[in-house]
Structure formats: structure tokens, C-alpha cells
Design an enzyme around this catalytic site. Sequence first.
Site, mmCIF file in Angstrom:
data_model
loop_
_atom_site.group_PDB
_atom_site.id
_atom_site.type_symbol
_atom_site.label_atom_id
_atom_site.label_comp_id
_atom_site.label_asym_id
_atom_site.label_seq_id
_atom_site.Cartn_x
_atom_site.Cartn_y
_atom_site.Cartn_z
ATOM 1 C CG HIS A 181 14.163 -20.741 -17.974
ATOM 2 N ND1 HIS A 181 13.218 -20.156 -18.791
ATOM 3 C CD2 HIS A 181 14.101 -20.065 -16.793
ATOM 4 C CE1 HIS A 181 12.613 -19.182 -18.128
ATOM 5 N NE2 HIS A 181 13.125 -19.094 -16.919
ATOM 6 C CE LYS B 1 4.026 -15.758 -11.463
ATOM 7 N NZ LYS B 1 4.534 -17.125 -11.510
ATOM 8 C CG ASP C 165 -7.707 17.829 0.364
ATOM 9 O OD1 ASP C 165 -8.446 17.007 0.924
ATOM 10 O OD2 ASP C 165 -6.458 17.809 0.446
ATOM 11 C CB SER D 146 8.380 -17.537 -9.818
ATOM 12 O OG SER D 146 7.645 -17.663 -11.021
ATOM 13 C CG ASP E 231 10.879 -22.374 -25.891
ATOM 14 O OD1 ASP E 231 9.914 -21.973 -25.202
ATOM 15 O OD2 ASP E 231 10.735 -22.967 -26.964
HETATM 16 C C1 SPV Z 1 -3.418 13.852 -0.165
HETATM 17 O O1 SPV Z 1 -2.932 13.331 -1.163
HETATM 18 O O2 SPV Z 1 -4.615 14.158 -0.075
HETATM 19 C C2 SPV Z 1 -2.586 14.136 1.005
HETATM 20 C C3 SPV Z 1 -1.142 14.366 0.818
HETATM 21 O O3 SPV Z 1 -3.107 14.230 2.087
HETATM 22 S S1 SPV Z 1 -0.903 16.077 0.720
HETATM 23 O O4 SPV Z 1 -1.706 16.578 -0.384
HETATM 24 O O5 SPV Z 1 0.523 16.314 0.486
HETATM 25 O O6 SPV Z 1 -1.316 16.675 1.978
HETATM 26 MG MG MG Z 2 -5.192 14.397 2.043
#
Ligand code: SPV
Ligand code: MG
Length: 432
Positions: free
Chosen positions: A90, A45, A205, A10, A92
Site C-alpha cells: 500500500h 471516494k 409552497d 480503487s 504510505d
Molecule cells: C418538499 O420538501 O417540498 C416535500 C416534502 O415535498 S414535504 O415537505 O414533506 O411534503
Molecule cells: Mg414539495
Amino acid sequence: MGKTVYLCFSTDIIHGGHIALIRRAQQLGSLIVGVLSDEAVASYKRFPLVPASERKIMFENIAGVTRVVEQKTLSYRSVLEELKPDYVVHGDNWAEGFQKPIRDEVIQVLAGWGGELVEFPYSADEKYKEMDRRQRAELAMPDLRRGRLRRLLDIKHFVTAMEAHDGLTGLVVENTVVHENGGARQYDAMWLSSLCDSTAKGKPDIELVDMTSRFRTIDDIMEVTTKPIIFDGDTGGLAEHFVYTVRSLERMGVSMVIIEDKTGLKKNSLFGTEVVQTQDDIEHFSEKIRAGCAARRTRDFMICARIESLILERGMDDALRRAEAFTKAGADAIMIHSRRKDPGEIQAFLEEFRKTDAATPVVLVPTSFNSVTEEEWKQRGANIVIYANQLMRAAVPAIQQAAETILRCHRAQECDETLMPFKDIIRLIPEQ
Ligand code: SPV
Ligand code: MG
């Protein structure tokens, strides 16, 4: 007839340890080398720095290697059944641990024609470990990191992302691995949620935490991780501002920004119609996408248009019309969101959208509609699933509980058993 030997790699660099193994394998017979597919390497990995096609060429040019084949899965079964080698060679180091089921299967398949597994001592030389560390560090550099989401989508067609809101949660997303069927599962990418980034700062938010502060969070995460980052760009702000955000994110090595088609004071989508939220009109938002696309300097950086029609109860037709318009405007992906527990409207959207567009990646954030497995979403045509807030929601009750217990008991002894031992927390972050 001479004996045949199979040896699978890999690695994306060849060092003395590999050559020594090749020489020993050659003594057993004619050597066929397998290179593990990019998808399989990425899953167990880390992301391969050199793609399988190039790794194949590397091994083809080593003296005494008679043939190189690509091994598509961690399981050797299909390659072995095709080649029927007398020996598999391989190190071990897989008799115990998560690779044991793969080893057991090799022994069982080989027994079908009297083949044998030959194991040589695994070389854990410090200088080879150092090479691996250096390669891993390279994955963190912005130019390599930025394009990795696109490449993962090309390789795997389906990617998962987990939210990170600081260096510590970044490390958790980077390093959490579970083992399953001889393979390993880990998150492919990180989501820099506006909700969690704001919550971590004790703010709502509503696009109140400014971009400079959001970039600081990105920086904290980038300093200690390597996985690609998907940035929650809220509404993207004014188009005239968004172009600068695109340039900054791209320069930092972020892989994708997602902006939602809302205007004015943004509220979290999970409020739905409980609060006043205004959806942008199609042409105005398309213009923002066009401006963002024109501003970026690389094709590696992706701009995703997030459609809020289902959240704001504007209907499926509106969502589909927007998906088509935003894709035409240049969006590299679309995100469709819902706050219903029932996944039905998202499933219906996917079905309709995929009738006319098989290529554009679709992003989902299954916070409310969380009953569907990743495998089913993939099969229905989704490409990115984001777990947007689960780490934050896991942490808050735990810290509230500890704060309360100590107040109630007038000392810390009672909450100790729910806490990480002190000796573990001081070693949680390894020193460089
Ligand atoms: C966030 O995580 O801020 C998003 C997704 O915008 S949600 O909260 O579902 O709007
Ligand atoms: Mg958001």
C-alpha cells in the site's frame, strides 16, 4: 513455495504511478490485485466512472499481474483470510487519518500467518491530481449525471439524499463527509425540495414559484456539484405541461422527478388535513405518469409517483391500490408519505407493498417519523431516504438570531462568536 503479494486499487484509470507501484510489488512475489467494489468506491471516494467488472479487466491485462479479485468492502479482512498473502502492499498515506483503522486491521489479520504490510511512498504528483480533477468534472456532465441515481440503486439498493436549495447548500451536500470505521459516509444524491426552494424565495409552497425559476435553482446547484438530483415536481401540473417538464429536466441531467397525486391548489403535505387538499383520482394521475414516461428520451431518467393517501387520511388500502396502479402505469419508483411522528403506518405500508412487489424502489421522506435509522429502513425494503428540509431549518434560526442580536446590542460584536470567521467565509468557495 514462492511468496504472494496483494495490492488493492480503487482507481478507474491507470497511470504511471500505479504501474510503478505494481512493479515494486512484483519484486516481492507473485502479485494478486484487488479491485474495490463499486459500492465501496462510491461510499468512500466518488462514483466510479468505470464499473468494477471493467476495472478487473484492465488489471488482468497488465503484465505480471497473476490474478485479479474483487474486494467487496473497504475492510481487507475477508479477502486476506481467503488469499493469505505473504505481503500486502500500500502507499504510505494511510498511517494517519480516516483509513488508519483499515490499516491497523490489515496488520492484525496478516499477523495471523506471519504476513507483513509493505508501504511505499505515496505519489502525490500534480499531474495525477489533475487527472483526478478532470474525472471528477466529467461526473458533472448531464449525460453522465442523469443515469447515476439508477446505477447507485443497482449497486447499493439504498440511497440517501439531502435537500439543496442553492449553490451553497449544493456544495454542502456535495462535500460533507464523516469518517466511520475506516470508511467514509456521504450523501448519495440531492433533493430539490419545493418547500425549501419556495422558502428561500420567501414564497409559500403552493406551486407559486414557476418552473423557469425552479430550473434556475437546479442550474445554480448543477454548476458547482456532481451528485445526482431528485427534483420535487409538486403535482406535475397538467399532463400536457408535465411532458415538457420531463423533457427539460431530463435534458438538464436531473435523475428523477417525483410528482404527487394531488390536484388543484397544492399545499405542503405536512399540513395534512388542516387545510383543504384534493387527491387526484387514480386513472387521471396514472394518465399523467404514462404521458411523462412516453415523453422521456432515456431510461436513465426516472419518474416517481408520490402517494398522499396517508397524509389525507384515506387509508392504507387506498395507498396500496394506488402504488399498484401507478407502478402499472410506468412509474419507476413510488414515494409514500406520512406526517405522523410514529413510523408505524410507513412500516406497515412497506410490509404490505413488498409482499407483492419486491422490485419497485420505494422513496421515504422521514421528516416527522425521524426516529428510524437508515439501516432499519433499508432492511424493511425502502430504497431512498430523503432528508427534505433539514439544512433550511438549521439555517433560519441561526440567521434570525444574528439579526436579533445586532438589533438588541446596537452593534455586531456580541454576535461575532456565533459567526463563521470572516477569513473563512472569503475562502469558503475555492476559485477554479
Ligand atoms: C418538499 O420538501 O417540498 C416535500 C416534502 O415535498 S414535504 O415537505 O414533506 O411534503
Ligand atoms: Mg414539495
